[in-house]
Motif scaffolding. Structure first.
Motif, PDB file in Angstrom:
ATOM      1  N   PRO A  53      30.378  50.183 -11.374  1.00 47.11           N
ATOM      2  CA  PRO A  53      29.415  51.265 -11.186  1.00 47.11           C
ATOM      3  C   PRO A  53      28.706  51.745 -12.454  1.00 47.11           C
ATOM      4  CG  PRO A  53      31.283  51.619  -9.758  1.00 47.11           C
ATOM      5  CD  PRO A  53      31.632  50.439 -10.623  1.00 47.11           C
ATOM      6  N   PRO A  54      29.387  51.906 -13.616  1.00 43.04           N
ATOM      7  CA  PRO A  54      28.647  52.342 -14.805  1.00 43.04           C
ATOM      8  C   PRO A  54      27.554  51.351 -15.222  1.00 43.04           C
ATOM      9  CG  PRO A  54      31.001  52.664 -15.122  1.00 43.04           C
ATOM     10  CD  PRO A  54      30.854  51.852 -13.881  1.00 43.04           C
ATOM     11  N   VAL A  55      27.847  50.049 -15.109  1.00 37.31           N
ATOM     12  CA  VAL A  55      26.848  49.036 -15.455  1.00 37.31           C
ATOM     13  C   VAL A  55      25.704  49.053 -14.442  1.00 37.31           C
ATOM     14  CG1 VAL A  55      26.421  46.567 -15.759  1.00 37.31           C
ATOM     15  CG2 VAL A  55      28.546  47.584 -16.608  1.00 37.31           C
ATOM     16  N   VAL A  56      26.054  49.171 -13.175  1.00 37.87           N
ATOM     17  CA  VAL A  56      25.035  49.206 -12.116  1.00 37.87           C
ATOM     18  C   VAL A  56      24.134  50.417 -12.297  1.00 37.87           C
ATOM     19  CG1 VAL A  56      24.661  49.441  -9.634  1.00 37.87           C
ATOM     20  CG2 VAL A  56      26.440  47.900 -10.492  1.00 37.87           C
ATOM     21  N   ASP A  57      24.723  51.579 -12.588  1.00 37.42           N
ATOM     22  CA  ASP A  57      23.917  52.779 -12.815  1.00 37.42           C
ATOM     23  C   ASP A  57      22.970  52.595 -14.002  1.00 37.42           C
ATOM     24  OD1 ASP A  57      24.999  54.086 -10.683  1.00 37.42           O
ATOM     25  OD2 ASP A  57      26.330  55.376 -11.849  1.00 37.42           O
ATOM     26  N   ALA A  58      23.461  51.943 -15.059  1.00 34.91           N
ATOM     27  CA  ALA A  58      22.607  51.700 -16.225  1.00 34.91           C
ATOM     28  C   ALA A  58      21.436  50.786 -15.873  1.00 34.91           C
ATOM     29  CB  ALA A  58      23.436  51.095 -17.357  1.00 34.91           C
ATOM     30  N   LEU A  59      21.683  49.781 -15.035  1.00 33.69           N
ATOM     31  CA  LEU A  59      20.611  48.883 -14.609  1.00 33.69           C
ATOM     32  C   LEU A  59      19.567  49.615 -13.765  1.00 33.69           C
ATOM     33  CD1 LEU A  59      22.679  45.714 -13.616  1.00 33.69           C
ATOM     34  CD2 LEU A  59      21.041  45.880 -15.504  1.00 33.69           C
ATOM     35  N   LEU A  60      20.004  50.641 -13.041  1.00 30.93           N
ATOM     36  CA  LEU A  60      19.108  51.374 -12.149  1.00 30.93           C
ATOM     37  C   LEU A  60      18.384  52.522 -12.838  1.00 30.93           C
ATOM     38  CD1 LEU A  60      21.433  51.555  -9.015  1.00 30.93           C
ATOM     39  CD2 LEU A  60      19.257  50.316  -9.153  1.00 30.93           C
ATOM     40  N   ASP A  61      18.847  52.920 -14.026  1.00 31.56           N
ATOM     41  CA  ASP A  61      18.299  54.105 -14.691  1.00 31.56           C
ATOM     42  C   ASP A  61      16.779  54.098 -14.772  1.00 31.56           C
ATOM     43  OD1 ASP A  61      20.489  55.685 -15.095  1.00 31.56           O
ATOM     44  OD2 ASP A  61      20.929  54.933 -17.104  1.00 31.56           O
ATOM     45  N   ASN A  62      16.213  53.042 -15.313  1.00 31.09           N
ATOM     46  CA  ASN A  62      14.767  52.994 -15.522  1.00 31.09           C
ATOM     47  C   ASN A  62      13.998  52.469 -14.324  1.00 31.09           C
ATOM     48  OD1 ASN A  62      14.850  54.042 -18.161  1.00 31.09           O
ATOM     49  ND2 ASN A  62      15.340  52.032 -18.992  1.00 31.09           N
ATOM     50  N   LEU A  63      14.720  52.044 -13.287  1.00 26.32           N
ATOM     51  CA  LEU A  63      14.057  51.652 -12.044  1.00 26.32           C
ATOM     52  C   LEU A  63      13.896  52.850 -11.118  1.00 26.32           C
ATOM     53  CD1 LEU A  63      15.902  48.290 -11.210  1.00 26.32           C
ATOM     54  CD2 LEU A  63      13.524  48.535 -11.963  1.00 26.32           C
ATOM     55  N   GLU A  64      14.905  53.710 -11.088  1.00 26.61           N
ATOM     56  CA  GLU A  64      14.904  54.847 -10.172  1.00 26.61           C
ATOM     57  C   GLU A  64      14.617  56.154 -10.907  1.00 26.61           C
ATOM     58  OE1 GLU A  64      17.861  53.199  -6.666  1.00 26.61           O
ATOM     59  OE2 GLU A  64      18.575  54.814  -7.958  1.00 26.61           O
ATOM     60  N   ASP A  65      13.644  56.135 -11.816  1.00 26.25           N
ATOM     61  CA  ASP A  65      13.344  57.319 -12.613  1.00 26.25           C
ATOM     62  C   ASP A  65      12.198  58.151 -12.051  1.00 26.25           C
ATOM     63  OD1 ASP A  65      11.412  55.433 -13.114  1.00 26.25           O
ATOM     64  OD2 ASP A  65      11.420  55.662 -15.290  1.00 26.25           O
ATOM     65  N   LEU A  66      11.660  57.774 -10.883  1.00 22.91           N
ATOM     66  CA  LEU A  66      10.587  58.549 -10.267  1.00 22.91           C
ATOM     67  C   LEU A  66      11.180  59.515  -9.248  1.00 22.91           C
ATOM     68  CD1 LEU A  66       7.978  55.697  -9.726  1.00 22.91           C
ATOM     69  CD2 LEU A  66       7.952  57.468 -11.491  1.00 22.91           C
ATOM     70  N   PRO A  67      10.796  60.793  -9.278  1.00 20.50           N
ATOM     71  CA  PRO A  67      11.397  61.775  -8.363  1.00 20.50           C
ATOM     72  C   PRO A  67      10.853  61.655  -6.950  1.00 20.50           C
ATOM     73  CG  PRO A  67       9.670  62.802  -9.656  1.00 20.50           C
ATOM     74  CD  PRO A  67       9.803  61.390 -10.180  1.00 20.50           C
ATOM     75  N   ALA A  68      11.496  62.357  -6.048  1.00 21.90           N
ATOM     76  CA  ALA A  68      11.016  62.406  -4.662  1.00 21.90           C
ATOM     77  C   ALA A  68       9.624  63.034  -4.628  1.00 21.90           C
ATOM     78  CB  ALA A  68      11.988  63.217  -3.807  1.00 21.90           C
ATOM     79  N   VAL A  69       8.799  62.578  -3.702  1.00 19.13           N
ATOM     80  CA  VAL A  69       7.432  63.092  -3.606  1.00 19.13           C
ATOM     81  C   VAL A  69       7.453  64.538  -3.117  1.00 19.13           C
ATOM     82  CG1 VAL A  69       7.054  62.355  -1.204  1.00 19.13           C
ATOM     83  CG2 VAL A  69       5.121  62.495  -2.785  1.00 19.13           C
ATOM     84  N   GLN A  70       6.503  65.330  -3.638  1.00 17.54           N
ATOM     85  CA  GLN A  70       6.374  66.730  -3.250  1.00 17.54           C
ATOM     86  C   GLN A  70       5.161  66.904  -2.330  1.00 17.54           C
ATOM     87  OE1 GLN A  70       8.784  68.992  -4.122  1.00 17.54           O
ATOM     88  NE2 GLN A  70       9.746  67.113  -4.916  1.00 17.54           N
ATOM     89  N   PRO A  71       5.190  67.899  -1.429  1.00 16.35           N
ATOM     90  CA  PRO A  71       4.087  68.081  -0.481  1.00 16.35           C
ATOM     91  C   PRO A  71       2.714  68.161  -1.145  1.00 16.35           C
ATOM     92  CG  PRO A  71       5.943  69.457   0.150  1.00 16.35           C
ATOM     93  CD  PRO A  71       6.300  68.845  -1.170  1.00 16.35           C
TER      94      PRO A  71
END
Length: 248
Positions: A53-71
């Motif tokens: 999990p720590p390695v997987v989270d590191a791989l995802l850090d810069n892929l999942e850096d966009l927040p949820a869309v706001q209205p």
């Protein structure tokens, strides 16, 4: 070319990448024992790392850096575009075929946005395996299961570049340039770049975040089927993003 690209991708991501390294190391031991052992043990270490999990989270850090869309971000948009993520061909309970769980996650969030905004919906996804196009299955699921009508069905795309190019042709013909783009958070950067390259103005609406969030339990996490899936997905997206940028 499409199937060659898929084959290369399979060899460069788990679970085949570590297995290839281990197999090559075992074969090499006959002629170069030291190098073979290093390669085999390196493949084993890589296999463990890519489910940790720590390695997987590191791989995802810069892929999942966009927040949820706001209205407020939906203002001025002319459509919601939902990208396909695969289909299930063995689904007798649904009449033969249906969307897979990745696509279903995207459809669920796209339906939520469509109901709250009133924007028309485009679904995009072809039939890489030669079966029924994903977009047709997506349309059926949205209309029958979520009660959300679909205005545009882009059913010829084979990859993310095609998603952007072919969706843009439909949307621009209808006078739409600003579009709310729904796909998995890890897939969002590549999708945004593909839609921008096609001349659209996409608004990121990510869903299906794979990285552990701040509200998750604080205890240590151990390798699991979920972390293995997330690690493979992350490697797939990094390879896809690299290929897109090199070709554009």
């Amino acid at each position: 070319m499409f199937f060659l690209k898929k084959l290369v991708g399979l060899l460069l991501q788990p679970p085949l990448l570590p297995l290839v390294a281990i197999g090559a190391g075992l074969l090499l031991q006959r002629w170069r024992p030291r190098a073979g052992r290093v390669l085999a043990w390196g493949g084993l270490a890589l296999a463990v790392a890519l489910v940790a999990p720590p390695v997987v989270d590191a791989l995802l850090d810069n892929l999942e850096d966009l927040p949820a869309v706001q209205p407020a971000q939906l203002e001025g948009a002319g459509a919601i575009a939902i990208l396909g993520g695969g289909a299930r061909t063995n689904a007798p309970e649904f009449g033969g075929q249906t969307v897979n769980r990745i696509t279903l996650e995207r459809l669920r969030y796209g339906a939520r946005l469509a109901r709250s905004s009133g924007l028309p919906v485009l679904v995009s996804g072809g039939a890489p395996s030669g079966s029924q196009p994903e977009a047709e299955l997506m349309k059926r699921a949205l209309e029958e299961d979520f009660g959300v009508p679909v205005r545009w069905v882009e059913a010829a795309s084979l990859d993310t570049v095609d998603n952007g190019r072919l969706s843009a042709a439909m949307l621009q013909a209808a006078g739409v340039r600003r579009v709310v783009l729904v796909t998995h958070a890890a897939h969002m950067h590549r999708s945004l770049e593909a839609f921008q390259a096609a001349g659209l103005e996409p608004v990121a609406a990510p869903t299906g975040f794979l990285r552990r969030g701040p509200s998750d339990e604080p205890q240590p996490r151990f390798p699991s089927m979920n972390s293995a899936f997330a690690g493979s997905y992350a490697i797939h997206e990094w390879l896809g993003l690299l290929a897109f940028r090199l070709s554009h």
